[in-house]
Motif scaffolding. Structure first.
Motif, PDB file in Angstrom:
ATOM      1  N   HIS A 181      13.826   9.141  39.796  1.00 63.19           N
ATOM      2  CA  HIS A 181      12.446  10.063  39.625  1.00 63.19           C
ATOM      3  C   HIS A 181      12.242  10.247  38.284  1.00 63.19           C
ATOM      4  N   GLY A 182      13.058  10.842  37.426  1.00 61.40           N
ATOM      5  CA  GLY A 182      12.867  11.033  35.959  1.00 61.40           C
ATOM      6  C   GLY A 182      12.488   9.663  35.209  1.00 61.40           C
ATOM      7  N   LYS A 183      13.117   8.607  35.292  1.00 64.82           N
ATOM      8  CA  LYS A 183      12.715   7.454  34.827  1.00 64.82           C
ATOM      9  C   LYS A 183      11.399   6.900  35.508  1.00 64.82           C
ATOM     10  N   ALA A 184      11.182   6.940  36.683  1.00 62.35           N
ATOM     11  CA  ALA A 184       9.737   6.646  37.060  1.00 62.35           C
ATOM     12  C   ALA A 184       8.615   7.512  36.426  1.00 62.35           C
ATOM     13  N   VAL A 185       8.951   8.864  36.456  1.00 59.85           N
ATOM     14  CA  VAL A 185       7.746   9.658  35.696  1.00 59.85           C
ATOM     15  C   VAL A 185       7.417   9.389  34.388  1.00 59.85           C
ATOM     16  N   GLY A 186       8.941   9.143  33.550  1.00 53.43           N
ATOM     17  CA  GLY A 186       8.819   8.576  32.160  1.00 53.43           C
ATOM     18  C   GLY A 186       7.962   7.414  31.901  1.00 53.43           C
ATOM     19  N   LEU A 187       8.288   6.043  32.693  1.00 49.93           N
ATOM     20  CA  LEU A 187       7.308   4.826  32.799  1.00 49.93           C
ATOM     21  C   LEU A 187       5.679   5.428  32.836  1.00 49.93           C
ATOM     22  N   GLY A 188       5.884   6.120  33.951  1.00 52.26           N
ATOM     23  CA  GLY A 188       4.371   6.390  34.205  1.00 52.26           C
ATOM     24  C   GLY A 188       3.602   7.188  33.385  1.00 52.26           C
ATOM     25  N   MET A 189       4.424   8.065  32.645  1.00 49.40           N
ATOM     26  CA  MET A 189       3.851   8.762  31.482  1.00 49.40           C
ATOM     27  C   MET A 189       3.172   7.867  30.368  1.00 49.40           C
ATOM     28  N   ILE A 190       4.093   7.106  30.038  1.00 50.98           N
ATOM     29  CA  ILE A 190       3.834   6.018  28.946  1.00 50.98           C
ATOM     30  C   ILE A 190       2.666   5.274  29.341  1.00 50.98           C
ATOM     31  N   CYS A 191       2.514   4.829  30.689  1.00 48.45           N
ATOM     32  CA  CYS A 191       1.340   3.868  31.134  1.00 48.45           C
ATOM     33  C   CYS A 191       0.067   4.800  31.336  1.00 48.45           C
ATOM     34  N   GLU A 192       0.113   6.034  31.676  1.00 48.64           N
ATOM     35  CA  GLU A 192      -1.006   6.843  31.815  1.00 48.64           C
ATOM     36  C   GLU A 192      -1.536   7.348  30.509  1.00 48.64           C
ATOM     37  N   SER A 193      -0.472   7.325  29.361  1.00 50.19           N
ATOM     38  CA  SER A 193      -1.228   8.002  28.073  1.00 50.19           C
ATOM     39  C   SER A 193      -1.674   6.496  27.528  1.00 50.19           C
TER      40      SER A 193
END
Length: 350
Positions: A253-265
């Motif tokens: 979950h943490g790694k997925a959210v991390g990648l998600g934040m990079i893409c969303e930013s």
């Protein structure tokens, strides 16, 4: 040791204790109740230093998050004479706390419950907020209610036993609070990675306390997720959840959210809202915390998951978009436009 309270419209004050021994605090707490039950997974049960309540042992993770588990908790609670003046105590990770909260909400039309999180992720996120949910009919979190715990006890002793990957996973959520609402928290984590790796107790207390205070402010303002404020807690999660689903949950979950934040930013930059430096700040901090994973998932599967996101409203998605470190805005984006931007901006879609 640090503590604070936040207010719930339905439940009154919720007490939050950070860096307190769980056994001592549970002993004090039981003076208020006539009976009690502990719900904990088998992997954690040996670490629970408290024997004054009967225990219900459930399965770890998603396996223990089904409606069948709730029915078992209800049966065993009845068998052990838990009455309406009793309390359920969830001791475990996020799945255990979700199940405990939901069971407490429906047992005898509602009893109090206490959260004792044992993972970093649960300490900074799942333990606070009152959203409970269980899986049924093959669907994740399809049944749930909002019910606040009466108390949250964060005992840092549990962190000592966590594997490194499990321990670090929760810091993606800390970065989320920082990048969206609290620049000081973001800077404190990013500039103290060595202390994080060494599990420095003083720093952990500060980071967990700061994360929970930020989340509590949001929950107080929008407890039932009806005003468009609570969506900030989902920053990185629209794409993060899609990556989890499309990967068959092979990414944490943490790694997925991390990648998600990079893409969303990155998408925020393209939309003209986000400071162009933000994706780099996130990438650097996540890399130092070993929260960047090389992954390729099926693009169609990921995009289908985004289309079904709960923040969808008709043909639009209501999304939190970071502007500067510590600030965000709510943006309404057409679903088709957002899917196009995801395909352009997320390098881990195949």
């Amino acid at each position: 040791m640090r503590s604070f309270t936040y207010r719930s419209r339905c439940s009154g004050e919720v007490r939050v204790l950070v860096n307190y021994p769980h056994a001592d605090e549970l002993s004090k707490l039981l003076d208020k109740y006539t009976s009690c039950m502990i719900i904990t997974p088998s992997s954690v049960s040996s670490l629970v230093n408290f024997s004054k309540c009967p225990r219900i042992i459930i399965k770890d993770g998603e396996e223990g998050k089904g409606i069948e588990t709730v029915l078992n908790i209800i049966k065993q609670s009845m068998d052990n004479s838990l009455d309406r003046s009793g309390v359920m105590i969830g001791i475990g990770g996020g799945s255990t706390l979700d199940v405990t909260g939901f069971a407490a909400a429906v047992y005898m039309r509602g009893v109090d419950y206490v959260n004792v999180p044992t993972t970093t992720l649960a300490m900074v996120d799942a333990a606070l907020g009152g959203k409970t949910g269980v899986n049924a009919a093959g669907l994740k979190n399809i049944i749930g209610v909002v019910k606040q715990p009466s108390e949250i006890i964060v005992d840092l002793a549990f962190i000592k036993s966590l594997p490194a990957s499990n321990y670090l996973d929760g810091f993606a959520e800390v970065l989320k609070y920082g990048v969206t609402m609290d620049k000081g928290l973001f800077d404190k984590l990013s500039s103290n990675v060595d202390k994080v790796m060494n599990r420095d107790e003083g720093l952990l207390e500060d980071l967990i306390y700061g994360s929970l205070v930020n989340k509590a402010h949001v929950v107080e303002a929008d407890e039932y997720d009806t005003l468009g404020i609570r969506i900030v807690l989902n920053y990185g999660h629209t794409i993060g959840h899609a990556l989890e689903s499309a990967s068959g949950f092979s990414i944490s979950h943490g790694k997925a959210v991390g990648l998600g934040m990079i893409c969303e930013s990155t998408i925020g930059v393209k939309l003209g809202y986000t400071n162009p430096d933000i994706p780099g700040y996130l990438t650097e901090s996540l890399s130092e915390l070993n929260l960047i994973q090389s992954i390729k998932v099926n693009a169609d599967s990921a995009l289908r998951a985004i289309t079904g996101d709960k923040k969808r409203n008709g043909g639009f998605l209501n999304l939190p978009i970071v502007t500067e470190l510590g600030d965000w805005v709510k943006v309404r984006v057409k679903v088709d436009e957002y899917l196009r931007l995801v395909k352009e901006s997320c390098m881990y879609l195949a």
